[in-house]
Design a protein around this motif. Structure first.
Motif, PDB file in Angstrom:
ATOM      1  N   TRP A  38       0.829  -1.207   0.000  1.00 19.05           N
ATOM      2  CA  TRP A  38       0.000   0.000   0.000  1.00 19.05           C
ATOM      3  C   TRP A  38       0.865   1.259   0.000  1.00 19.05           C
ATOM      4  N   ILE A  39       2.025   1.208   0.702  1.00 17.03           N
ATOM      5  CA  ILE A  39       2.915   2.373   0.724  1.00 17.03           C
ATOM      6  C   ILE A  39       3.979   2.290  -0.381  1.00 17.03           C
ATOM      7  N   HIS A  40       3.800   1.340  -1.303  1.00 14.92           N
ATOM      8  CA  HIS A  40       4.681   1.181  -2.462  1.00 14.92           C
ATOM      9  C   HIS A  40       6.128   0.863  -2.071  1.00 14.92           C
ATOM     10  N   ALA A  41       6.309   0.058  -1.021  1.00 14.18           N
ATOM     11  CA  ALA A  41       7.657  -0.331  -0.603  1.00 14.18           C
ATOM     12  C   ALA A  41       8.223  -1.361  -1.580  1.00 14.18           C
ATOM     13  N   PRO A  42       9.496  -1.228  -1.976  1.00 15.90           N
ATOM     14  CA  PRO A  42      10.114  -2.226  -2.853  1.00 15.90           C
ATOM     15  C   PRO A  42      10.188  -3.584  -2.156  1.00 15.90           C
ATOM     16  N   ALA A  43      10.053  -4.652  -2.935  1.00 20.82           N
ATOM     17  CA  ALA A  43      10.179  -6.022  -2.421  1.00 20.82           C
ATOM     18  C   ALA A  43       9.238  -6.294  -1.255  1.00 20.82           C
ATOM     19  N   ALA A  44       8.031  -5.739  -1.316  1.00 18.73           N
ATOM     20  CA  ALA A  44       7.072  -5.918  -0.222  1.00 18.73           C
ATOM     21  C   ALA A  44       6.716  -7.390  -0.017  1.00 18.73           C
ATOM     22  N   LEU A  45       6.682  -8.152  -1.107  1.00 18.50           N
ATOM     23  CA  LEU A  45       6.308  -9.570  -0.998  1.00 18.50           C
ATOM     24  C   LEU A  45       7.410 -10.401  -0.349  1.00 18.50           C
ATOM     25  N   LEU A  46       8.618  -9.865  -0.264  1.00 15.86           N
ATOM     26  CA  LEU A  46       9.698 -10.499   0.498  1.00 15.86           C
ATOM     27  C   LEU A  46       9.728  -9.968   1.924  1.00 15.86           C
ATOM     28  N   LEU A  47       9.663  -8.647   2.075  1.00 15.34           N
ATOM     29  CA  LEU A  47       9.801  -8.032   3.391  1.00 15.34           C
ATOM     30  C   LEU A  47       8.633  -8.363   4.313  1.00 15.34           C
ATOM     31  N   GLY A  48       7.427  -8.506   3.770  1.00 10.84           N
ATOM     32  CA  GLY A  48       6.271  -8.840   4.591  1.00 10.84           C
ATOM     33  C   GLY A  48       6.450 -10.174   5.312  1.00 10.84           C
ATOM     34  N   PRO A  49       6.691 -11.274   4.575  1.00  5.66           N
ATOM     35  CA  PRO A  49       6.941 -12.556   5.246  1.00  5.66           C
ATOM     36  C   PRO A  49       8.173 -12.535   6.140  1.00  5.66           C
ATOM     37  N   LEU A  50       9.214 -11.801   5.735  1.00 10.57           N
ATOM     38  CA  LEU A  50      10.436 -11.728   6.551  1.00 10.57           C
ATOM     39  C   LEU A  50      10.127 -11.118   7.921  1.00 10.57           C
ATOM     40  N   LEU A  51       9.449  -9.977   7.915  1.00 11.58           N
ATOM     41  CA  LEU A  51       9.113  -9.318   9.183  1.00 11.58           C
ATOM     42  C   LEU A  51       8.126 -10.150   9.992  1.00 11.58           C
ATOM     43  N   ALA A  52       7.210 -10.814   9.323  1.00 16.05           N
ATOM     44  CA  ALA A  52       6.262 -11.687  10.025  1.00 16.05           C
ATOM     45  C   ALA A  52       7.006 -12.825  10.721  1.00 16.05           C
ATOM     46  N   GLY A  53       7.999 -13.396  10.045  1.00  9.49           N
ATOM     47  CA  GLY A  53       8.802 -14.458  10.644  1.00  9.49           C
ATOM     48  C   GLY A  53       9.552 -13.977  11.867  1.00  9.49           C
ATOM     49  N   VAL A  54      10.105 -12.748  11.791  1.00  8.56           N
ATOM     50  CA  VAL A  54      10.820 -12.173  12.940  1.00  8.56           C
ATOM     51  C   VAL A  54       9.873 -12.022  14.127  1.00  8.56           C
ATOM     52  N   VAL A  55       8.687 -11.456  13.884  1.00  7.27           N
ATOM     53  CA  VAL A  55       7.710 -11.224  14.955  1.00  7.27           C
ATOM     54  C   VAL A  55       7.301 -12.541  15.602  1.00  7.27           C
ATOM     55  N   LEU A  69      10.880 -27.036   0.312  1.00  2.69           N
ATOM     56  CA  LEU A  69      10.132 -25.971  -0.361  1.00  2.69           C
ATOM     57  C   LEU A  69      10.954 -24.689  -0.429  1.00  2.69           C
ATOM     58  N   PHE A  70      11.752 -24.448   0.609  1.00  2.95           N
ATOM     59  CA  PHE A  70      12.638 -23.281   0.574  1.00  2.95           C
ATOM     60  C   PHE A  70      13.676 -23.421  -0.541  1.00  2.95           C
ATOM     61  N   VAL A  71      14.225 -24.614  -0.691  1.00  2.00           N
ATOM     62  CA  VAL A  71      15.231 -24.846  -1.727  1.00  2.00           C
ATOM     63  C   VAL A  71      14.616 -24.650  -3.116  1.00  2.00           C
ATOM     64  N   VAL A  72      13.420 -25.174  -3.312  1.00  2.00           N
ATOM     65  CA  VAL A  72      12.735 -24.985  -4.598  1.00  2.00           C
ATOM     66  C   VAL A  72      12.433 -23.501  -4.815  1.00  2.00           C
ATOM     67  N   SER A  73      12.097 -22.794  -3.743  1.00  2.00           N
ATOM     68  CA  SER A  73      11.849 -21.355  -3.847  1.00  2.00           C
ATOM     69  C   SER A  73      13.100 -20.627  -4.315  1.00  2.00           C
ATOM     70  N   GLN A  74      14.262 -21.023  -3.790  1.00  2.00           N
ATOM     71  CA  GLN A  74      15.512 -20.447  -4.275  1.00  2.00           C
ATOM     72  C   GLN A  74      15.692 -20.742  -5.763  1.00  2.00           C
ATOM     73  N   GLY A  75      15.323 -21.951  -6.167  1.00  2.00           N
ATOM     74  CA  GLY A  75      15.402 -22.302  -7.583  1.00  2.00           C
ATOM     75  C   GLY A  75      14.504 -21.421  -8.433  1.00  2.00           C
ATOM     76  N   PHE A 255       8.734 -17.914   1.158  1.00  2.45           N
ATOM     77  CA  PHE A 255       9.600 -18.926   1.764  1.00  2.45           C
ATOM     78  C   PHE A 255      11.007 -18.393   1.995  1.00  2.45           C
ATOM     79  N   VAL A 256      11.505 -17.576   1.071  1.00  4.60           N
ATOM     80  CA  VAL A 256      12.819 -16.954   1.281  1.00  4.60           C
ATOM     81  C   VAL A 256      12.763 -16.012   2.478  1.00  4.60           C
ATOM     82  N   GLY A 257      11.705 -15.206   2.567  1.00  3.36           N
ATOM     83  CA  GLY A 257      11.553 -14.286   3.696  1.00  3.36           C
ATOM     84  C   GLY A 257      11.390 -15.019   5.017  1.00  3.36           C
TER      85      GLY A 257
END
Length: 368
Positions: A38-55, A69-75, A255-257
C-alpha cells in the motif's frame, strides 16, 4: 472403542496446535505485506513474510519449516533472474573486469577490516567477528564458520540481521532516489495471469532439478545459482520460456523471507542481546562503507544509485536478487557483481579469516 476415539481426538488436537503457528505466520505475512504494498515499498512480498517471521519467532512461535520448499523457492528465484538477465552477462564481466574487481575487493576489504577491528578490540570473539562480517551468502558463511571454531549462533545473528538491514536500507534508497514502485502497488498486480502450462511445468522442473544437481555436485549457493545459469543459457538459445505467474513468485518470496525471519528465535536473540549494540553499529558502518563504494561506481562509472547500492550491498544474494527484480535496478549488473563477490568470498574466506585471526592473535585459530 473409547481408546480409539480418544486417540483420534488427540491427533486432531495436535494437528490444530501444529497448524496454529502457520495460520499466524501466513496471516501476519499477508497483513504486513499488504501494508508495504500500500505504501509502495520495494520487495514488499519479500519483506512482509520476513518481518512476520521475525515477529513470530521472537515471540516464541515455532514453525516446522519445510526445507525442500525453501530450496525450490531459491530455484524459482534463480529462474526469475535467468528470465531478466541476458547471456551477455559473462561478456559484461570480462569487458568491465577492472570495475568489478575494484567493487568486489573493496567490499571484501571493508568487511574484513570491520571484522578484524571487532576482534582486535575484543568486542566479539575474533573468528566470530570475521565470519559474521563476511559479505557472502548468509547460510554458507554460517556453515563455514562452524568448521572454523566460531560462535555459530552469533555468526548467524550477525549475518541475518545484516540481510534484514540491507533490505530495509534498499527500500529507503529507492524512496530517496524516486524509484517508481507504482507497478508493484496492489491495484497494479495481476495475481492470476494467463499462463503457458508447458512453460510453467518446465520452469518448475528447472527449479526442482537445479538445486538437486547443485547438491550432487556440492556447489555452494547452487540452489539459486545453478537454475539461474542453466536458465540463462536455455532462454538465450530459445530452448525454453520461463513462466512465473505472480502467485507462484509470491510463494517463493514468502519462503525466502520466512527462512530469514524465523531464524530470529527468542533463544538466539537472548544469546545475542549482549552483543546487539556492537552488531547493530558495525552492521550500519559496513552498509555505509559499501554505500561509499557504491558512490564511487555512481560517480566514476555512471551507474545509477539504486543499482550501485544493490550491487555492493553485503546482503544475501537471493534476497538482493528479489529486491533488485522488484525495485527497478539493473538486475544484470547487480547479479553479476553479487555472483562474482560470492565466488570470491567462497575462495578467499577461509584463508583470509585464518590469516587475519593468526596475525591479530585472537587466541583461537580456525580449525584446519
Amino acid at each position: 472403542m473409547p481408546d480409539k476415539d480418544a486417540h483420534r481426538a488427540s491427533r486432531r488436537s495436535h494437528g490444530r496446535a501444529s497448524a496454529r503457528p502457520w495460520v499466524s505466520l501466513v496471516g501476519l505475512s499477508v497483513t504486513i505485506g499488504a501494508a508495504l504494498l500500500w505504501i509502495h515499498a520495494p520487495a514488499a512480498l519479500l519483506l512482509g513474510p520476513l518481518l512476520a517471521g521475525v515477529v513470530l519467532a521472537a515471540n516464541g512461535g515455532k514453525v516446522t519449516f519445510p526445507v525442500r520448499l525453501f530450496v525450490v523457492s531459491q530455484g524459482l528465484i534463480g529462474c526469475l533472474i535467468a528470465r531478466m538477465v541476458p547471456v551477455s552477462i559473462v561478456g559484461d564481466i570480462l569487458r568491465h573486469w577492472p570495475l568489478f574487481t575494484v567493487g568486489v575487493l573493496a567490499v571484501v576489504a571493508a568487511s574484513s577490516l570491520l571484522g578484524w577491528m571487532m576482534g582486535r578490540l575484543r568486542l566479539l570473539p575474533g573468528t566470530t567477528a570475521l565470519w559474521g562480517s563476511s559479505p557472502g551468502a548468509a547460510s554458507i558463511m554460517t556453515i563455514m564458520a562452524e568448521d572454523y571454531g566460531a560462535d555459530v549462533r552469533l555468526v548467524a545473528f550477525m549475518q541475518y540481521f545484516r540481510v534484514l538491514a540491507v533490505a530495509a536500507v534498499a527500500a529507503l534508497v529507492a524512496h530517496i532516489f524516486g524509484v517508481d514502485t507504482t507497478a508493484h502497488a496492489p491495484s497494479s498486480i495481476v495475481w492470476f495471469p494467463p499462463v503457458d502450462t508447458l512453460s510453467l511445468v518446465e520452469t518448475v522442473a528447472l527449479a526442482v532439478a537445479g538445486p538437486y544437481l547443485a547438491k550432487v555436485l556440492r556447489i555452494p549457493a547452487g540452489a539459486f545459482l545453478v537454475p539461474m545459469v542453466i536458465g540463462i543459457a536455455l532462454v538465450h538459445f530459445d530452448l525454453m520460456r520461463i513462466e512465473l505467474p505472480t502467485w507462484l513468485l509470491a510463494g517463493a518470496y514468502a519462503f525466502v523471507g520466512w527462512n530469514i525471519g524465523l531464524r530470529f528465535t527468542r533463544p538466539l536473540l537472548i544469546h545475542a542481546a549482549r552483543s546487539l549494540p556492537v552488531v547493530v553499529a558495525f552492521t550500519l558502518i559496513l552498509i555505509a562503507l559499501c554505500g561509499a563504494v557504491a558512490g564511487v561506481l555512481v560517480v566514476g562509472a555512471g551507474v545509477d544509485p539504486l543499482t550501485a547500492y544493490l550491487a555492493t550491498s553485503p546482503g544475501g544474494v537471493d534476497s538482493v536478487a528479489i529486491i533488485s527484480a522488484s525495485s527497478g535496478g539493473d538486475v544484470s549488473f547487480v547479479m553479476a557483481m553479487q555472483t562474482v563477490r560470492l565466488i570470491a568470498v567462497l575462495f578467499l574466506g577461509p584463508p583470509l579469516t585464518r590469516f587475519l585471526a593468526t596475525r591479530a592473535g585472537f587466541g583461537a585459530d580456525p580449525k584446519s
